[in-house]
Design an enzyme around this catalytic site. Structure first.
Site, PDB file in Angstrom:
ATOM      1  N   SER A   1    -106.606  80.812 -66.209  1.00 61.45           N
ATOM      2  CA  SER A   1    -106.483  82.103 -65.532  1.00 61.45           C
ATOM      3  C   SER A   1    -105.041  82.399 -65.157  1.00 61.45           C
ATOM      4  CB  SER A   1    -107.348  82.079 -64.269  1.00 61.45           C
ATOM      5  OG  SER A   1    -107.596  83.379 -63.785  1.00 61.45           O
TER       6      SER A   1
ATOM      7  N   TYR B   1    -102.873  95.918 -56.703  1.00 58.31           N
ATOM      8  CA  TYR B   1    -101.588  96.274 -57.296  1.00 58.31           C
ATOM      9  C   TYR B   1    -101.640  97.730 -57.769  1.00 58.31           C
ATOM     10  CZ  TYR B   1    -100.791  91.282 -56.857  1.00 58.31           C
ATOM     11  OH  TYR B   1    -100.663  90.020 -56.354  1.00 58.31           O
TER      12      TYR B   1
END
Length: 787
Positions: A433, A593
């Site tokens: 990941s 984000y």
């Protein structure tokens, strides 16, 4: 008057005094003499018997408002673990239970006319009334005072008159409500209606049967509890229950209708009730379990969905732990604290498993089109307590049949089967990941990144992902974040991709592109995660001018012209990523984000075409996706990471996540990387093992697009289970790969697998066997309650 109670009081040398108005401070002695128990269910009765047996001089009184044989439900399932604790603590109760148990090993799953049977599960059940009779007899033999048809006095009065008050008064606990400000309960109602019934014959297995009706999906949970009787629970979503007309039926009509729907499972036999009524399950969680000398036990403290058969089990185990802690600790206060400390993590784990099981059944319709054996495997592993490896030990023939149907070659664990995304074939289902390393200088990846990503590529994963690589200097999270906004950075990344392709052939490397938005200009993680820089800050931009934390920098709302510039920054970075030799690109639209900030209503307050409805909030992220897809090579896959829930009131939900995923899929996304949260600072996540995978599962089955599951997937057994159940296509692991860069190679070695799904680098082959270790099989100490 029926139920009248004479309340004794206590004082110095037995002198009577007035009962106080609240719980008393815990006594300095750890052996309370006078004990009041509110509630005569299995947990309260077993606690009474244990406490009296351990110290016969105690005065133990149980209040039960109902008659001795009044009970909710019919059968009780107890695990071998719980029975072992009972046998150790009170052999008399164990011996009495043993005489009445009905035992079986099989689970039957019946769906669309096909029955699949899995064996080796080992259940033991008996009638709830019989269990109560056994506990009543044991309490009387020991001298416990049982007061039936008696409403317990207010807990404040009991607390003043007794050394210890045990509230075992069930899911609707009046004691818990009386001191709600102290216990701080949270009660969550769920989406299904259920009714607890019985049939006068013994099923030959634990049976799950699915009925697809014109009104929706209904399910039956059934198991034998006597030689001539079975518990039958019928469950369905609220909207199905209403559409089917159950709201308008009386109790007998409901029972008869259920018997018709599940006539095949019942062999045409009728169902009966015990004052049964349709209910909605409620999960109870308490912030504290004790207050003064009052303590919660069983359903008063916590509930777990019946689909994992845990209510009585948890209550009995609570009683065992409470009795043990009262013997072991130096004060009542210490004993109650130790009881909660011991039981809370066990209960929390059970509640997580029960919640996963509950939600699986709530969303049962999503799985109906799975192949029959995979559907059965999915049901069996729904709570994540039964896993692929565990099931393979219990019933290897069934598990091998599921694997064959899935397409596993002989001897190949599911995690080592290949997956194709566009022109890229991943040789296994393991993903390293994306993990921010905060180790770059001016956005430039260096030797650290080469070693970090190169080591994990050598470790055998099918796909290794970079950290979030930023599309501009202002798009960095911290000064240590990497970028792809210069040609020099692209050349540095090319050095890494070439190493992976040359030294770890068969491993793909992907890049995750993103922009920090309002979460930028912060310190390195180990210096203060999400904390603003002390100096050297750069201006932030976002969908709306909302700071991440109250003391964070307030970003500027992006203008139309700036949106165009940002889109160009993403496309330029994607073009450089292609030149750098990456095999896959992921667009970061999660974790608060910049692109995630457009998607969430908590962070997007715009009133123009890019704010408002979900379709409008999706507009800019989709524009960026389309622009990136336009420059990214057509043969290479493009994925999107999203936050499937904001874990906050008013934020995006699982239903919104399905629509977000569907929109990206319609624009050509090849897979959705399903994470959650980190969008707002005041989120309230529900952490636990594999806690985010249900969101991936939901998106996969609702949209048909491949998904990547993340979130505390820590073992190769978890990966095999999730892949084989069809809940995900790929599993992304972060921390396990920090702990062990060769996690995938070691997973292969531990499973005895040596095939095309993984390859040991030639220099490492000598390490493909686990080294010998010292002895680790010594017996662990066990809790003893004494003789």
């Amino acid at each position: 008057m029926a139920g009248a109670v004479t309340m004794p009081t206590k004082g110095a040398r037995g002198t009577a005094r007035s009962a106080p108005t609240g719980p008393q401070p815990p006594q300095t002695t750890n052996h309370p003499h006078r004990i009041a128990i509110i509630g005569g269910g299995p947990g309260g009765l077993y606690a009474a018997a244990l406490l009296k047996r351990l110290r016969p001089h105690r005065e133990v009184t149980v209040w039960e408002r109902n008659a001795p044989d009044d009970t909710f439900g019919f059968g009780v399932v107890l695990s071998d673990e719980t029975l072992g604790g009972i046998e150790h603590a009170d052999p008399n109760v164990y011996a009495a239970l043993q005489q009445h148990f009905t035992r079986w090993d099989d689970i039957d799953i019946v769906h669309r006319g096909t029955r699949h049977t899995s064996g080796g599960h080992g259940f033991a059940a008996l009638g709830r009334k019989r269990l109560l009779e056994i506990l009543h007899d044991r309490c009387r033999d020991l001298g416990v005072e049982l007061r039936f048809h008696s409403e317990a006095p207010h807990p404040a009065r009991l607390a003043g008159a007794y050394d210890l008050v045990i509230a075992a008064d069930g899911v609707h606990s009046t004691t818990r409500e009386a001191y709600a400000q102290m216990f701080r309960p949270q009660v969550t109602a769920h989406r299904c209606r259920y009714i607890w019934l019985a049939a006068d014959f013994a099923l030959d297995a634990f049976r799950f049967e699915i009925a697809e009706t014109e009104h929706g999906v209904m399910q039956l949970h059934g198991y034998p509890y006597a030689a001539d009787a079975s518990t039958v629970i019928v469950e369905m979503r609220e909207e199905v229950w209403r559409a089917a007309g159950f709201e308008e039926l009386d109790a007998q009509e409901s029972i008869e209708h259920c018997a018709k729907i599940f006539a095949d499972a019942l062999g045409g036999r009728p169902l009966r009730s015990n004052n049964s009524a349709w209910s909605t399950f409620r999960t109870v969680v308490n912030e504290r379990w004790s207050h003064g000398n009052v303590v919660l036990l069983g359903d008063a403290a916590h509930t777990a969905h019946f689909s994992i058969g845990s209510g009585t089990k948890l209550a009995v185990e609570d009683a065992l732990a409470l009795a043990a802690c009262l013997e072991e600790q130096d004060s009542l206060q210490g004993a109650l604290a130790a009881y909660e400390e011991e039981r809370r993590p066990v209960v929390a784990s059970t509640q997580r498993a029960a919640r996963a099981s509950l939600e699986w059944f709530e969303n049962l319709a999503l799985h109906l089109d799975q192949p029959p054996r995979q559907f059965a495997f999915n049901l069996l592993t729904r709570s994540r307590r039964v896993t692929h490896d565990n099931l393979r030990l219990r019933d290897p023939r069934f598990t091998e049949a599921v694997e064959r149907e899935f397409g596993c070659p002989p001897g190949t664990p599911p995690m080592f089967t290949p997956l194709r995304l566009r022109g890229l074939t991943l040789r296994n289902r393991v993903v390293v990941s994306p993990m921010d390393m905060y180790s770059a200088t001016d956005g430039l990846p260096g030797d650290f990144h080469l070693v970090h990503l190169g080591a994990r590529a050598l470790g055998g994963a099918g796909l290794v992902m970079t950290e979030m690589v930023c599309v501009s200097p202002e798009g960095r999270i911290t000064p240590g974040c990497t970028g792809l906004y210069t040609g020099k950075q692209a050349e540095a990344w090319k050095r890494i991709t070439e190493f992976v392709h040359a030294r770890a052939p068969g491993t793909a490397i992907g890049v995750q592109l993103g922009h920090s938005g309002r979460k930028g200009s912060t310190k390195l993680m180990w210096e203060g995660i999400d904390e603003p820089l002390d100096d050297g800050n750069w201006p932030l931009v976002a969908a709306s001018p909302i700071p991440y934390k109250p003391h964070s920098q307030t970003p500027r709302e992006l203008s139309r012209a700036q949106l165009t510039d940002l889109r160009e920054q993403f496309t330029s970075a994607a073009w450089r990523a292609a030149r750098a030799g990456f095999d896959l690109l992921e667009l970061h639209c999660a974790h608060g984000y910049l692109l995630s900030g457009f998607l969430s209503p908590l962070t997007n307050r715009r009133t123009d075409a890019y704010g408002g409805s979900l379709a409008k909030r999706l507009r800019f992220p989709l524009e960026v996706f389309d622009a990136v897809r336009g420059v990214w090579p057509q043969e290479k896959p493009l994925t999107v990471r999203i936050s499937a829930t904001d874990w906050a009131k008013g934020g995006n939900t699982a239903e919104d996540a399905v629509e977000i995923a569907r929109a990206f899929a319609a624009h050509g996304a090849d897979a959705i990387d399903v994470s959650t949260g980190q969008v707002v600072a005041d989120e309230r996540p529900e952490y636990g093992r594999s806690y985010q995978t249900p969101y991936a599962d939901r998106i996969r089955h609702a949209t048909g697009i491949p998904v990547i599951a993340v979130g505390v997937i820590s073992s190769w057994d978890d990966v095999n289970s999730l892949i084989l159940a069809g809940r995900t296509d790929l599993c992304a692991l972060a921390r396990p790969h920090l702990y062990d860069p060769h996690w995938t190679l070691h997973a292969a070695a531990e499973q005895g697998y040596d095939g095309p799904g993984v390859a040991w680098p030639a220099p490492y082959r000598a390490g493909s066997r686990r080294p010998q270790t010292g002895r680790t099989d010594a017996p662990k100490p066990r809790l003893s309650l004494g003789s």
